[in-house]
Write a protein that holds these residues in place. Structure first.
Motif, PDB file in Angstrom:
ATOM      1  N   GLY A 329       1.054  -1.050  -0.003  1.00 40.31           N
ATOM      2  CA  GLY A 329       0.112   0.586   0.261  1.00 40.31           C
ATOM      3  C   GLY A 329       0.960   1.197  -0.396  1.00 40.31           C
ATOM      4  O   GLY A 329       0.417   1.922  -0.554  1.00 40.31           O
ATOM      5  N   ALA A 330       1.728   1.186   1.041  1.00 39.12           N
ATOM      6  CA  ALA A 330       2.568   2.740   0.669  1.00 39.12           C
ATOM      7  C   ALA A 330       3.747   3.115  -0.716  1.00 39.12           C
ATOM      8  O   ALA A 330       4.162   3.800  -1.144  1.00 39.12           O
ATOM      9  CB  ALA A 330       3.925   2.065   1.593  1.00 39.12           C
ATOM     10  N   GLY A 331       2.955   1.758  -1.700  1.00 40.93           N
ATOM     11  CA  GLY A 331       3.753   2.014  -3.220  1.00 40.93           C
ATOM     12  C   GLY A 331       2.878   3.029  -3.893  1.00 40.93           C
ATOM     13  O   GLY A 331       3.122   2.721  -5.477  1.00 40.93           O
ATOM     14  N   GLN A 332       1.597   3.699  -3.676  1.00 41.98           N
ATOM     15  CA  GLN A 332       0.034   3.261  -4.152  1.00 41.98           C
ATOM     16  C   GLN A 332      -0.623   4.484  -4.123  1.00 41.98           C
ATOM     17  O   GLN A 332      -0.347   5.316  -2.834  1.00 41.98           O
ATOM     18  CB  GLN A 332      -0.993   2.517  -3.829  1.00 41.98           C
ATOM     19  CG  GLN A 332      -2.461   2.790  -4.652  1.00 41.98           C
ATOM     20  CD  GLN A 332      -3.648   2.093  -4.199  1.00 41.98           C
ATOM     21  OE1 GLN A 332      -3.290   1.038  -2.922  1.00 41.98           O
ATOM     22  NE2 GLN A 332      -4.243   1.893  -5.014  1.00 41.98           N
ATOM     23  N   LEU A 333      -0.712   5.523  -5.025  1.00 44.92           N
ATOM     24  CA  LEU A 333      -1.106   6.760  -5.085  1.00 44.92           C
ATOM     25  C   LEU A 333      -2.188   7.025  -5.805  1.00 44.92           C
ATOM     26  O   LEU A 333      -2.606   5.919  -6.607  1.00 44.92           O
ATOM     27  CB  LEU A 333       0.163   7.729  -6.092  1.00 44.92           C
ATOM     28  CG  LEU A 333       1.340   7.949  -5.402  1.00 44.92           C
ATOM     29  CD1 LEU A 333       2.004   8.995  -6.206  1.00 44.92           C
ATOM     30  CD2 LEU A 333       0.784   8.433  -4.282  1.00 44.92           C
ATOM     31  N   THR A 334      -3.280   7.004  -4.423  1.00 43.67           N
ATOM     32  CA  THR A 334      -4.827   7.778  -5.333  1.00 43.67           C
ATOM     33  C   THR A 334      -5.116   8.847  -5.752  1.00 43.67           C
ATOM     34  O   THR A 334      -4.711   9.246  -5.623  1.00 43.67           O
ATOM     35  CB  THR A 334      -5.643   7.111  -3.956  1.00 43.67           C
ATOM     36  OG1 THR A 334      -5.581   6.650  -3.338  1.00 43.67           O
ATOM     37  CG2 THR A 334      -7.081   7.105  -4.082  1.00 43.67           C
ATOM     38  N   SER A 342       3.588  13.538   2.229  1.00 43.97           N
ATOM     39  CA  SER A 342       4.923  12.570   3.598  1.00 43.97           C
ATOM     40  C   SER A 342       4.608  12.299   4.961  1.00 43.97           C
ATOM     41  O   SER A 342       4.828  11.089   5.343  1.00 43.97           O
ATOM     42  CB  SER A 342       6.235  12.816   2.801  1.00 43.97           C
ATOM     43  OG  SER A 342       6.364  13.509   3.436  1.00 43.97           O
ATOM     44  N   GLY A 343       4.385  13.807   5.373  1.00 37.62           N
ATOM     45  CA  GLY A 343       4.589  13.536   6.212  1.00 37.62           C
ATOM     46  C   GLY A 343       5.605  13.943   7.701  1.00 37.62           C
ATOM     47  O   GLY A 343       6.836  14.195   7.003  1.00 37.62           O
ATOM     48  N   PRO A 344       5.734  14.902   8.729  1.00 35.17           N
ATOM     49  CA  PRO A 344       7.069  14.897   9.143  1.00 35.17           C
ATOM     50  C   PRO A 344       8.132  13.930   9.201  1.00 35.17           C
ATOM     51  O   PRO A 344       9.164  14.048   9.323  1.00 35.17           O
ATOM     52  CB  PRO A 344       6.450  15.888  10.572  1.00 35.17           C
ATOM     53  CG  PRO A 344       5.457  15.461  10.991  1.00 35.17           C
ATOM     54  CD  PRO A 344       4.672  14.408   9.521  1.00 35.17           C
ATOM     55  N   VAL A 345       7.292  12.782   9.664  1.00 31.22           N
ATOM     56  CA  VAL A 345       8.417  11.851  10.339  1.00 31.22           C
ATOM     57  C   VAL A 345       8.516  11.200   8.804  1.00 31.22           C
ATOM     58  O   VAL A 345       6.832  10.599   8.406  1.00 31.22           O
ATOM     59  CB  VAL A 345       7.779  11.291  11.473  1.00 31.22           C
ATOM     60  CG1 VAL A 345       8.958   9.938  11.747  1.00 31.22           C
ATOM     61  CG2 VAL A 345       8.152  12.376  12.650  1.00 31.22           C
ATOM     62  N   ALA A 346       9.033  10.648   8.455  1.00 32.74           N
ATOM     63  CA  ALA A 346       8.828   9.310   7.529  1.00 32.74           C
ATOM     64  C   ALA A 346       8.107   7.719   7.873  1.00 32.74           C
ATOM     65  O   ALA A 346       8.989   7.865   9.418  1.00 32.74           O
ATOM     66  CB  ALA A 346      10.516   8.991   6.428  1.00 32.74           C
ATOM     67  N   PRO A 347       7.215   7.015   7.587  1.00 30.30           N
ATOM     68  CA  PRO A 347       7.657   5.968   8.679  1.00 30.30           C
ATOM     69  C   PRO A 347       8.184   4.792   7.738  1.00 30.30           C
ATOM     70  O   PRO A 347       9.610   4.351   7.030  1.00 30.30           O
ATOM     71  CB  PRO A 347       5.455   5.549   7.116  1.00 30.30           C
ATOM     72  CG  PRO A 347       6.425   5.859   5.544  1.00 30.30           C
ATOM     73  CD  PRO A 347       7.259   7.563   6.228  1.00 30.30           C
ATOM     74  N   PRO A 348       7.409   3.474   8.765  1.00 34.65           N
ATOM     75  CA  PRO A 348       8.689   2.846   8.280  1.00 34.65           C
ATOM     76  C   PRO A 348       8.535   1.666   7.362  1.00 34.65           C
ATOM     77  O   PRO A 348       7.521   1.705   6.916  1.00 34.65           O
ATOM     78  CB  PRO A 348       8.208   2.336   9.377  1.00 34.65           C
ATOM     79  CG  PRO A 348       7.271   2.439  10.043  1.00 34.65           C
ATOM     80  CD  PRO A 348       7.208   3.672   9.740  1.00 34.65           C
ATOM     81  N   PRO A 349       9.645   1.308   7.062  1.00 36.77           N
ATOM     82  CA  PRO A 349       9.741   0.932   5.443  1.00 36.77           C
ATOM     83  C   PRO A 349       8.283  -0.641   5.921  1.00 36.77           C
ATOM     84  O   PRO A 349       8.629  -1.455   6.561  1.00 36.77           O
ATOM     85  CB  PRO A 349      11.214  -0.076   5.187  1.00 36.77           C
ATOM     86  CG  PRO A 349      11.762  -0.094   6.462  1.00 36.77           C
ATOM     87  CD  PRO A 349      10.859   0.966   7.397  1.00 36.77           C
TER      88      PRO A 349
END
Length: 407
Positions: A329-334, A342-349
């Motif tokens: 899901g992290a590689g999908q753009l709706t 992306s947000g202030p903090v990068a989410p975990p891979p």
């Protein structure tokens, strides 16, 4: 496993330095003795995670089939039970009262027989109409021949009259012969008129016969798949009625287990796709494990794999890698009108899922949908350290016997 290796290493250190005193036990040797296991264990663990990666997030997935009745009616039988009894493919799930659908079949069968009989009568009428058309066309050909012959005789008689008139005018001919020729001309004119009248009557008869033929053809209608439209329509309605009659008995589409069984004899099914009456869970499951993104660069389809499922303590299940699902899901753009944030903090891979094929020897094992456990993949490299991962996966399987609860 790590403790066992360290224990063996400690035994040999004691044997060499303390017991047999083959080497001096000083500061230098002590530092070396401490550094060797630290470096060795680090290299071993790092290599193990690359050439025999493991996952503690194993999941058993099973497809479900919501059962919806194709027809509506009163339920008269529900022979299946909810639970662990396996329902074979083709086994009856429930039956709806077939009486109204059987009556529809009976009515349409009678209508079809009547339509076929009427079609045969019309076909006989069509044969008769076509016979009359052929007869009228024969009469028309005869009338045309008569008109042609009468026309030829009339033209011949008219030429003779002209010739006799010329002879009489010059004195070379007889007036009697001229009068006779004129009489013949009037006779041929009458014969021509009679032939034309006969031709007109024959044309009218042909038109009437063709009109009668066309009326029969229209009553028969167009053809569909070799049958006339009326018969084909009733036959299609009959086939649909027979299909609905057959659908009053709903059968299992797979080898499955029945869950969420709410249907009982006497209940009513509406035949709507939004109204499932029970759910089937397939017997065979799909094992999927989630791995970190940097753990899969050595993994290929066909690699050996082992699983320890919590619901089967002490059991190690064999299998192979089917495929890696290189998407999440992290590689999908709706699609939207907003710029992705992306947000202030990068989410975990995110992790990627690996699908497995269960070995033939273990396909009869019961795998509960939603069961979890551990998995290990043995790549084509580092075979000498695979044994360590196999020991760990078996220890994990035996640890499932422990129920650590205080109440």
């Amino acid at each position: 496993m790590d403790i066992l290796i360290l224990g063996i290493y400690a035994f040999f250190v004691w044997l060499i330095f303390i017991k047999l005193k083959w080497l001096p036990w000083n500061i230098t040797s002590q530092v070396i003795v401490v550094i060797i296991p630290i470096v060795g264990m680090a290299i071993l663990i790092l290599s193990l995670n690359v050439f025999a990666p493991s996952s503690s997030d194993v999941r058993v997935y099973k497809y479900t089939v919501p059962i919806v009745s194709q027809v509506k009616g009163r339920v008269i039988e529900v022979p299946v039970e909810e639970g662990n009894r396996l329902v074979k493919k083709g086994e009856v799930l429930f039956r709806v009262d077939p009486t109204p659908y059987q009556l529809d079949v009976n009515v349409l069968e009678a209508q079809l027989a009547n339509a076929i009989g009427g079609q045969r009568e019309q076909e006989e009428s069509l044969k008769g109409a076509r016979g009359k058309v052929a007869e009228a066309r024969g009469a028309m050909q005869q009338a045309n021949s008569n008109v042609s012959a009468a026309t030829a005789n009339f033209e011949l008689a008219r030429k003779r009259v002209q010739q006799y008139r010329e002879l009489v005018r010059t004195g070379a001919g007889s007036k009697f012969d001229l009068e006779k020729a004129e009489t013949d001309l009037r006779a041929q004119q009458g014969a021509l008129d009679a032939a034309r009248s006969q031709q007109a009557q024959a044309r009218g008869g042909e038109t009437q016969a063709m009109s009668s033929e066309q009326q029969v053809v229209q009553r028969l209608g167009a053809k569909s798949n070799g049958e006339y439209a009326q018969v084909a329509q009733i036959r299609a309605q009959l086939e649909n009625a027979k299909w609905q009659l057959a659908e009053t008995t709903t059968r299992s589409p797979c080898d499955c287990y029945v869950v969420n069984l709410q249907l009982r004899p006497g209940g009513f099914v509406a035949g709507l796709p939004i109204n499932p009456v029970m759910t089937l869970v397939e017997a065979q499951g799909q094992i999927v494990a989630l791995f970190g993104q940097n753990e899969l660069h050595q993994v290929e389809p066909g690699n050996e794999a082992e699983f320890a499922i919590n619901t089967l303590p002490g059991k190690v299940i064999k299998g192979t890698v089917d495929s890696i699902i290189w998407a999440q899901g992290a590689g999908q753009l709706t699609p939207s009108g907003q710029i992705p944030v992306s947000g202030p903090v990068a989410p975990p891979p995110g992790r990627f899922a690996v699908k497995f094929n269960i070995a033939e020897r273990d396909r009869e094992l019961f795998l509960a949908a939603g069961a979890t456990g551990d998995a290990a993949i043995y790549t084509a490299h580092g075979h000498h350290i695979h044994i360590l991962r196999k020991v760990l996966i078996r220890v994990s399987a035996w640890m499932d016997y422990l129920v650590l609860k205080l109440h």
